[in-house]
Enzyme design. Structure first.
Site, PDB file in Angstrom:
ATOM      1  CG  HIS A  96       9.199  -4.183  11.865  1.00 12.60           C
ATOM      2  ND1 HIS A  96       8.098  -3.607  12.458  1.00 12.60           N
ATOM      3  CD2 HIS A  96       9.151  -3.843  10.558  1.00 12.60           C
ATOM      4  CE1 HIS A  96       7.405  -2.945  11.524  1.00 12.60           C
ATOM      5  NE2 HIS A  96       8.033  -3.083  10.358  1.00 12.60           N
ATOM      6  N   GLY A 155       5.554  -2.531   3.436  1.00 16.52           N
ATOM      7  CA  GLY A 155       4.596  -3.319   4.207  1.00 16.52           C
ATOM      8  C   GLY A 155       3.318  -3.525   3.412  1.00 16.52           C
ATOM      9  N   GLY A 156       2.312  -2.718   3.705  1.00 19.07           N
ATOM     10  CA  GLY A 156       0.972  -2.867   3.123  1.00 19.07           C
ATOM     11  C   GLY A 156       0.962  -3.072   1.614  1.00 19.07           C
ATOM     12  CB  SER A 178       3.451   5.205   4.080  1.00 14.39           C
ATOM     13  OG  SER A 178       2.724   4.946   5.265  1.00 14.39           O
ATOM     14  CD  GLU A 230       4.394  -3.477  12.503  1.00 11.45           C
ATOM     15  OE1 GLU A 230       4.511  -4.659  12.158  1.00 11.45           O
ATOM     16  OE2 GLU A 230       4.026  -2.570  11.731  1.00 11.45           O
ATOM     17  CG  ASN A 282       7.395  -6.736   7.129  1.00 10.95           C
ATOM     18  OD1 ASN A 282       7.068  -7.902   7.381  1.00 10.95           O
ATOM     19  ND2 ASN A 282       7.505  -5.803   8.073  1.00 10.95           N
ATOM     20  CD1 TRP A 283       3.955  -9.712   1.864  1.00 14.98           C
ATOM     21  CD2 TRP A 283       3.843 -11.957   1.916  1.00 14.98           C
ATOM     22  NE1 TRP A 283       3.975 -10.155   0.566  1.00 14.98           N
ATOM     23  CE2 TRP A 283       3.905 -11.536   0.573  1.00 14.98           C
ATOM     24  CE3 TRP A 283       3.762 -13.319   2.189  1.00 14.98           C
ATOM     25  CZ2 TRP A 283       3.883 -12.430  -0.492  1.00 14.98           C
ATOM     26  CZ3 TRP A 283       3.746 -14.223   1.130  1.00 14.98           C
ATOM     27  CH2 TRP A 283       3.806 -13.776  -0.202  1.00 14.98           C
ATOM     28  CE  LYS A 284       4.385  -4.133   8.494  1.00  9.84           C
ATOM     29  NZ  LYS A 284       4.069  -2.811   8.993  1.00  9.84           N
ATOM     30  CD  GLU A 330      10.533  -0.302   8.146  1.00 13.97           C
ATOM     31  OE1 GLU A 330       9.890  -0.428   7.114  1.00 13.97           O
ATOM     32  OE2 GLU A 330      10.384  -1.042   9.133  1.00 13.97           O
ATOM     33  N   GLY A 362       2.604   2.297   8.065  1.00  8.49           N
ATOM     34  CA  GLY A 362       1.180   1.967   8.030  1.00  8.49           C
ATOM     35  C   GLY A 362       0.258   3.169   8.180  1.00  8.49           C
TER      36      GLY A 362
HETATM   37  P1  PGA Z   1       4.103   0.062   5.518  1.00 10.91           P
HETATM   38  O1  PGA Z   1       5.026  -0.824   6.470  1.00 10.91           O
HETATM   39  O2  PGA Z   1       4.730   0.049   4.136  1.00 10.91           O
HETATM   40  O3  PGA Z   1       2.766  -0.601   5.549  1.00 10.91           O
HETATM   41  O4  PGA Z   1       4.098   1.450   6.081  1.00 10.91           O
HETATM   42  C1  PGA Z   1       6.430  -0.797   6.374  1.00 10.91           C
HETATM   43  C2  PGA Z   1       7.060  -1.715   7.387  1.00 10.91           C
HETATM   44  O5  PGA Z   1       6.535  -1.825   8.502  1.00 10.91           O
HETATM   45  O6  PGA Z   1       8.080  -2.362   7.112  1.00 10.91           O
END
Ligand code: PGA
Length: 244
Positions: free
Chosen positions: A93, A227-228, A206, A95, A7-9, A163, A169
């Protein structure tokens, strides 16, 4: 089959994507490896990235409108995502729930639109730190699942990503034991809502090359939403390789 979905956000530039794609193309995954990769890409790069689609690589969006078409400036419909040949779309998600007021009702509508357009929804659910500390995790997940999945077409495949919000994150992944226990619970809930069958449930929060092998080793965990660590091709490949 394990799913490793990046997930590149709101990250990456066209130049960075070229380098990412080159690195990914160079890597030779073992033939018949039981892994499906996916990348959830910012809208403007989706068409370019669709060149990467293959039997081992899905390309999808991070969000979709809950409306079909019309005067919704700035929105992208499920029909448009399907029209350009995408495979999947993230929905719900944390966020989006926390920062963009996405309620379970809206998540449910988006899911319906994705299903109507034959796109694979990846539904994200998870508890906040406060809910976790109060021991409310199962109640929260159960409520999210029943509201988000209300009335959806049970015959169509969906993927759920567990999640925990406190793990996203933060560099603080949930433990392998907690992931196992929670995903087992989610699959039981899905049995009740969608009927008894194989359910695909990923873990996200994470995930990185140092913890992915331990997380993915568990049979009940069908993959990871990353994500990251998905912004760097080498780290993404290392996570995918920990499946073998
Ligand atoms: P993260 O994000 O791996 O940076 O914790 C995961 C996500 O939000 O899907």
């Amino acid at each position: 089959m394990k799913y490793i979905i990046g997930n590149w956000k709101m990250n990456m530039t066209a130049g960075e994507i070229v380098n990412f794609s080159k690195a990914l193309r160079k890597y030779k995954f073992p033939k018949h490896s039981d892994v499906m990769l996916g990348l959830a890409v910012p809208y403007v790069y989706l068409l370019g990235m669709s060149k990467m689609q293959s039997s081992m690589m899905m390309i999808g969006a991070q969000n979709v409108s809950n409306h079909d078409k019309g005067a919704y400036t700035g929105e992208i419909s499920a029909n448009m995502l399907a029209d350009v040949g995408l495979d999947f779309c993230l929905v719900g998600h944390s966020e989006r729930r926390a920062m963009f007021g996405e309620t379970d009702e809206i998540v449910n509508q988006k899911l319906e639109k994705l299903q109507e357009n034959e796109l694979l929804p990846i539904l994200c659910i998870g508890e906040t730190l406060e809910q976790y500390d109060k021991g409310q995790t199962k109640a929260v997940l159960s409520a999210q699942l029943s509201k988000d999945l209300e009335g959806i077409d049970k015959s169509k495949q969906i993927i759920v990503a567990y999640e925990p919000v406190w793990a996203i994150g933060t560099g603080k992944s949930a433990s392998a034991d907690l992931i196992k226990e929670t995903i087992t619970f989610i699959k039981q809930e899905l049995d009740k809502i969608l009927g008894k069958r194989e359910h695909i449930v990923l873990y996200g929060g994470s995930v990185n090359p140092a913890n992915s092998a331990e997380i993915l080793r568990n049979e009940i965990v069908d993959g990871a939403l990353v994500g990251g660590a998905s912004l760097d091709a080498d780290r993404f490949i290392q996570i995918a390789s920990s499946v073998f």
